[in-house]
Structures are given as structure tokens and as C-alpha cells.
Design an enzyme around this catalytic site. Structure first.
Site: not given
Ligand code: ATP
Ligand code: MG
Length: 718
Positions: A35-36, A220-221, A251, A604
Site C-alpha cells: 500500500k505504502t 496513508d494509514e 490495522q 512487521r
Molecule cells: P503495511 O500494511 O504494514 O503498512 P503496506 O501494505 O504498506 O504494509 P509496503 O510497506 O508498501 O506494504 O510493502 C511491504 C514490503 O513489500 C516492502 O518491503 C515493499 O518494498 C515490498 N513490495 C511491495 N510490493 C512489491 C512488489 N511489487 N515487488 C517487490 N516488492 C514489493
Molecule cells: Mg504501509
């Protein structure tokens, strides 16, 4: 970087989200699904493909640190620096707006931020003014009451009248508190948000201007926005509707601070035609960790429902350690981190997470003992330490004489003969004449109402502040800080004090000078460097801690771990009453929030997840038997490997006061059953020291736990 390059870094669903046409967008997806990452790439996409000026983008992140990281990522993707983009937390952005438009916001130019502690002090002062007894009107509950209303956007006049005398009194306190804050130009955290909302709500011209300016808003969030934050976003986005929010209902962990999970559902209603994206692939964790976390969160009802999978391999099992007590727990964790680091891993890739900030102390002690660098986020953070707050209070007073909490804080620190009696007179004068304490002090000095000694002492203080002001005028921030520390006598004051604590305090003050030196002041801010620094200190306590460059173990509460990831995670204190927290046990809603917190913690972890609990825990000065957290039972057995007690502390972990291998020289070990002539049978909980100094802690069935000197206790091994 061109489009195809951006696309290469994303999966199909992520690509669709990043490149979708402008308009309201909601990304609803589980932990670690990117997402981020999508939000970051979306900004780059807007700039690169849609030629959107960074000036017309506003991105709201969870911490300022996250904002910095995001900016770095975007610049990396684009290949050039971007400036003028508004990125930061809701509080940070609100503050920036208020600084730029202080007049329209009805604030004095030099207004200051009240942090949680300062707010409590201000509430106490309000109670005094109203002649109310703190015992009957606990300041903390009042803080809760005031902030709760502000978070919902309610001023005292918006709260319906009741006949309930208690409610009416609370309302009067709220009102008086507001008057005091207004008079002295003080703004608490909730007020920042409410004011920023009112600023745009009440001022059509400004509203139009910012609606025009921020053509793209990204959040975000989103699941943790509260009512006023959401209203504010709606104000800004209502015309162009280019609002991109990402979140995960599983979350949402800030309901206790007014966050509204319902905002996610409301969003589609408020912005008809919203495109919803779901991301289902988790890139962060091993499949074992993900399955375990999914199993736990599955126990919550009323979820929006998501599926989450990973291509990652099974990886290692989730490891569970049942410690005898909190010291044993901490030793185990540190021991494991040490072995992990020995295999060439970075310390900063290991995180110790806990439910309550008070848990950090024991970990800190063991980490100090073994000399392993660490950093605590949250808790008593750098900018919240007493000596740092003293120093900041001087700076704040130099910046604004009307700042009463700062006046109170340092008027007699270091001691300069201004006693309580004099201060009471100053307070009294300020109260009756409705002026700041500074002005009250000036008036009293001139009116000869004080004793000669008090007059002299007060004048010295007034002159001191004025002198510092003259001396630092126009100097760089670091020199201002340095001069203040010298002139105020603070450094000397702590240098003269004895003991390790005083030494740390002097070091912290030195670190403050460093912090001032390294502080990067964004010239686009409409603030001078000192104000920007003080703001940073108030809003971002915790992000700037000593020795940031060092590779160190990360310690933080589960709440502050949101959005982050670590190769190795230690989830500690999984005991009923601690996690889930005592207060949540009776209310199903709060219990579900605790479970979401557990889900946040588990997700995490990238490669290793350790979970620990202690059978006996001393916390807040009380020792109690515990039972394992219900969340443990929700993880499928086959994913867990129990790590047995009696692990070996390797010699490098010992200092000369610690027993080797958690064992005394006569072979007594943690967990052994022993008999004492007077106290009866019990279990050994801790062992400390060596030889004749060895002490053991035994939990006796009949009399509870006792520390005994082994040499005299005559314990019989059963
Ligand atoms: P959270 O809910 O904990 O905030 P999130 O959904 O924001 O998580 P991110 O932090 O954006 O998730 O991504 C999680 C991990 O996966 C990061 O290390 C990110 O770089 C990696 N990642 C996400 N998408 C890809 C992709 N398409 N290819 C490779 N790595 C990825
Ligand atoms: Mg995130």
C-alpha cells in the site's frame, strides 16, 4: 525513470492502482501488500506522467520519518529532487497551515505547542483557577474529555447543555482551559487539528486557495483517521475529488484516540464513484508468519474481509518462549539478537515490540549490560526527558514570554531563590489580572509587593531571559542553543549534580546541541529556525534520538511499529491483562482492537518471528503471576516451535555480576524447585551475582516471591 521502469517494480493490481485516472480512489489491502509502495509510486506517476507540479501534491503519512522516507523514494524513482510538496503527518501539516495563517486562525504569531505533559500542567492550572480539587477532578480524565471533544470537532459551545452538574462542571473546565490557552498562545495536539479545520471551514478565501493548490491528496494509514481529520480532508478534496487513500481495516489501532474505522466505509459514500482496489499479495513475510497472523485476525468479527497470500517460502517456525519472569524474557531476547547479529545481520533489522512502554526498561537494562546499542522509540523520548524539556522551556520563553508552562518550568531551575511563596503570588497576580506569568512577574517587581529578596531573584530571572534573547538574536540555531545552555546555568547545574543519572543528563544536553546543529530547517516553512526546531521537538519527540547513525536494535511499542518492517521481530509480553490489555478484557470492541494490534505486530516480521511471555511479571512495582495471552492459542500449533527454558547465555553476555548460564556455582538453575526452612517450597525465578554475592529470587507457594542471599538461605534442592 520512465513509465515502463515504474511498472517493472509493481504487480498488476498495484500497477492498475498507480496508473488509474484521477478521482477518488480507495486501496483496501492487508499488511505488507504494498500500500505504502503504491502511494509512493502514485506520487511519482503524477509528477512524471501527468506533469503534476509537486507544489500541488499533499501526502499525509503516519510519522514524519515516513514522510522523509517517502520523499527519498520519490526522488529516487524520479531521479531528481522534488521540493514544495507538502508531506507529513496530519499534525505537522495542520501546524504548517496555522503558522502561515496565524492571524486568520486567531493565534498570536509566536504560538507554541503544548505536548501531552504541558497540557496536563495547563489543566491543573485551570483547576486551580476554578478552585477545583484535583482529587475529585483527575487531570488525566479531563484531558481525555477535552481531547475527545476536540477530536470530534466540538467546542464547548457545541456541547448540548445538560442538568447533570458533573457534566456542566466539566464543560466549564473545558471552556476555562480554552480561554487560558488562547490568552497565552498555546495550542495542544488536538487543537492543532481542530484549528486547521476551522481555519479552512470558516474562511472561504483560504479554503478556495488551498482547494486550488492541492490538486492531489494522498493519505496513508487511512483507517486511523479521526473525525476531524477526515472532515478536513473532505473540505480540501470536495471539488476536484482527487483523493487517494490507502488503508487496512485490520490495522486500525487508534480507536481509543478517536480514530474511526467507519471512515473507510463512509469514504465510498462521501465520494460516489470511488474506484476500489484490493491488493492481495504480501511481499513482506514468510508464509508461516503470514498464516499465523491471518489465523489470529480471523478471530475478529465484523471485518471487511480480505485474502492475503505470499509467494514467499515457509521459512522458520514462529518461536515461542515462556520466560520465568521479565528479566529472563529480556535475557532470552537479547541473547537471540546477539546470535543473530553474530551471523552478520544488522542490529537495526531486529525489533523488540511491546504493548506498554513501561516494558522497555528491563530490555534497556540488559542491552546496556551487554553493551549492545539500541534505540527506543516512544516512551520517555529524547525530547520528553526532564533536562531536555528544561532546555526547551528556556528556548520557548526566549521565543515567547507568554508561554506560562515554560515560565513555571524554569523560573527556579537551576535554583535561584524563587520560592513557592513568591511563585504563588505571581500565579495569583496572573490569575486576577488575566495576564501571563511573565507580565505578572514584571508587575510585581515594579510594584514592590514582594520582599526585597524575592524581587531581586525574580528580576535576575527576567534579566537573564532578556539577555539571552539579545545575545542569540540572529545567530544560527546551534549557537542559540549553546548560549542558552551556558547562560541559563543548566549544564552547570546538571554537571554539579552527582551520579550516573546526572552524567547522562549532561550528555543529553550536549546531544541537544547536536540535534540543533543537524536540524534541517526547510526554508519554505514560514517559520524561523528556532520556532521550526521547537515545533519539531514538540511534534516529533522520538524521531531524533542520540546517535542516529549507529546500527542499533529497535525498541518500540506496538502502536509505533505500524507501517514498519524488520527481518526479525520479538513480540513480547503476551500475557492476559498485559496484551490483551486489562482495560480491553470486558469490552468486545476493545478486545478486537487489541487483536488488530497483535496482527500489526506479527506482520512487521519479514523472516523471523519470536513471541515471548513471562510467567511472573513485575510491572509498575507489582509482581504477579500471569497466564499466557489468548492470542497465542489462536495461532495454529503446527506453526509454532516452543523454545525451552534454560537457554545458554554465552559468556559474551555476562558481566561479572551476572551468573553464568542462569545457574549458580552450586548448580542451581532457573525453574528449580527448592525448599526453605521458614518459607516452604518454591521455584527459582532469577539468579544474580556470583560467589558469596549470589542472590536468588524464589517464588514460594505460601508467601510469594522473595530475594534471598544464597549463602545464607540454606535452600534445599528438591
Ligand atoms: P503495511 O500494511 O504494514 O503498512 P503496506 O501494505 O504498506 O504494509 P509496503 O510497506 O508498501 O506494504 O510493502 C511491504 C514490503 O513489500 C516492502 O518491503 C515493499 O518494498 C515490498 N513490495 C511491495 N510490493 C512489491 C512488489 N511489487 N515487488 C517487490 N516488492 C514489493
Ligand atoms: Mg504501509
Amino acid at each position: 525513470m520512465d513509465v515502463s521502469h515504474i511498472f517493472k517494480q509493481l504487480n498488476e493490481a498495484q500497477r492498475d492502482a498507480v496508473s488509474s485516472s484521477p478521482g477518488p480512489l480507495l486501496i483496501l489491502a492487508g499488511a505488507g501488500s504494498g500500500k505504502t509502495r503504491v502511494l509512493t509510486y502514485r506520487v511519482a506517476w503524477l509528477v512524471q506522467v501527468h506533469q503534476v507540479s509537486p507544489l500541488s501534491i499533499m501526502a499525509v503519512t503516519f510519522t514524519n520519518k515516513a514522510a522523509q522516507e517517502m520523499r527519498g523514494r520519490i526522488e529516487e524513482i524520479l531521479g531528481y529532487p522534488v521540493s514544495g510538496m507538502w508531506m507529513g503527518t496530519f499534525h505537522g501539516i495542520a501546524h504548517r497551515l496555522l503558522r502561515a495563517h496565524w492571524r486568520d486562525a486567531g493565534l498570536p504569531q509566536g504560538f507554541q505547542i503544548l505536548d501531552t505533559d504541558d497540557q496536563l500542567r495547563m489543566i491543573r492550572r485551570t483547576l486551580k483557577q476554578l478552585n477545583l480539587d484535583e482529587g475529585y477532578w483527575p487531570p488525566k480524565s479531563i484531558q481525555w474529555f477535552i481531547n475527545g471533544h476536540k477530536e470530534e470537532g466540538r467546542r464547548p459551545q457545541h456541547i448540548p447543555e445538560t442538568h447533570d452538574t458533573q457534566q456542566r462542571q466539566l464543560l466549564q473546565i473545558y471552556q476555562t482551559y480554552e480561554e487560558l490557552c488562547q490568552r497565552f498562545g498555546l495550542v495542544d495536539f488536538a487543537e492543532l487539528l481542530l484549528r486547521a479545520f476551522e481555519l479552512l471551514h470558516n474562511n472561504e478565501l483560504l479554503r478556495a486557495r488551498y482547494q486550488q493548490r492541492f490538486q492531489h491528496i494522498l493519505v496513508d494509514e487511512f483507517q486511523d483517521t479521526n473525525a476531524i481529520q477526515y472532515e478536513w480532508l473532505k473540505l480540501l478534496a470536495q471539488h476536484h475529488r482527487n483523493i487517494f487513500v490507502v488503508g487496512d481495516d485490520d490495522q486500525s489501532i487508534y480507536a481509543w484516540r478517536g480514530a474511526r474505522i467507519e471512515n473507510i466505509l463512509q469514504f465510498e459514500k462521501d465520494f460516489p464513484g470511488t474506484t476500489v482496489f484490493r491488493l492481495e499479495q504480501n511481499y513482506r513475510s514468510t508464509s508461516t508468519i503470514l498464516t499465523a497472523a491471518n489465523a489470529v485476525i480471523d478471530h475478529n468479527k465484523g471485518r471487511l474481509g480480505k485474502s492475503l497470500w505470499t509467494e514467499g517460502d515457509d521459512g522458520e517456525p514462529v518461536r515461542l518462549y515462556a520466560a520465568f519472569n521479565e528479566v529472563d524474557e529480556a535475557r532470552f531476547v537479547v541473547d537471540r539478537i546477539q546470535s543473530w547479529v553474530d551471523t552478520g545481520q544488522r542490529r537495526s533489522e531486529a525489533a523488540i515490540l511491546y504493548r506498554s512502554n513501561a516494558q522497555s526498561r528491563v530490555f534497556e537494562e540488559i542491552l546496556l549490560d551487554v553493551g549492545m546499542p539500541y534505540r527506543v522509540y516512544g516512551g520517555l523520548r529524547f525530547f520528553e526527558r526532564a533536562e531536555i524539556k528544561d532546555a526547551l522551556a528556556y528556548l520557548r520563553l526566549v521565543a515567547s514570554r507568554q508561554d506560562d508552562p515554560s515560565f513555571e518550568r524554569v523560573v527556579n531551575v537551576p535554583t535561584r531563590g524563587i520560592g513557592n511563596k513568591t511563585l504563588e503570588l505571581v500565579r495569583e497576580y496572573a490569575r486576577t489580572n488575566q495576564v501571563a506569568m511573565w507580565d505578572a512577574a514584571l508587575a510585581l517587581i515594579h510594584s514592590h509587593q514582594l520582599t526585597a529578596r524575592s524581587t531581586q531573584a525574580l528580576s535576575r530571572f527576567v534579566t537573564l531571559i532578556n539577555d539571552i534573547n539579545t545575545q542569540v538574536n540572529g545567530l544560527p540555531l546551534v549557537d542559540q542553543t549553546d548560549i542558552m545552555l551556558q547562560q541559563s546555568g543548566l549544564t552547570d547545574h546538571y554537571r554539579k549534580a552527582k551520579g550516573e543519572k546526572a552524567e547522562t543528563r549532561v550528555e543529553n544536553l550536549e546531544e541537544l546541541v547536536n540535534a540543533a546543529r543537524n536540524f534541517e530547517h526547510d526554508p519554505e516553512d514560514d517559520m524561523d529556525a528556532l520556532t521550526a526546531f521547537l515545533t519539531h521537538a514538540a511534534l516529533e519527540a522520538g524521531d531524533t534520538q542520540a546517535k542516529e547513525w549507529e546500527d542499533c536494535v529497535q525498541l518500540m511499542s506496538l502502536h509505533s511499529a505500524k507501517g514498519l518492517e524488520f527481518s526479525s521481530v520479538f513480540l513480547t509480553g503476551l500475557e492476559e491483562g498485559l496484551f490483551p490489555h486489562q482495560r480491553s478484557l470486558q469490552e468486545p470492541g476493545r478486545l478486537e482492537e487489541e487483536r488488530r494490534l497483535c496482527y500489526v505486530g506479527m506482520t512487521r516480521a519479514m523472516r523471523q518471528l519470536y513471541i515471548t511471555y513471562a510467567e511472573v511479571r513485575r510491572l509498575h512495582g507489582r509482581e504477579a503471576y500471569t497466564s499466557p495471552s489468548r492470542f497465542l492459542g489462536e495461532i495454529p500449533r503446527e506453526l509454532i516451535e516452543e523454545v525451552r527454558g534454560g537457554f545458554t547465555m554465552r559468556p559474551s553476555l555476562d558481566t561479572d555480576v551476572r551468573a553464568t548460564d542462569g545457574e549458580t556455582e552450586n548448580g542451581m538453575r532457573l525453574g528449580d524447585h527448592v525448599r526453605h526452612q521458614k518459607f516452604g517450597d518454591g521455584v527459582v525465578l532469577s539468579i544474580e551475582g556470583r560467589g558469596q554475592y549470589t542472590r536468588v529470587q524464589v517464588n514460594f507457594e505460601a508467601v510469594g516471591s522473595k530475594w534471598l542471599v544464597l549463602a545464607y538461605a540454606n535452600l534445599q534442592l528438591l
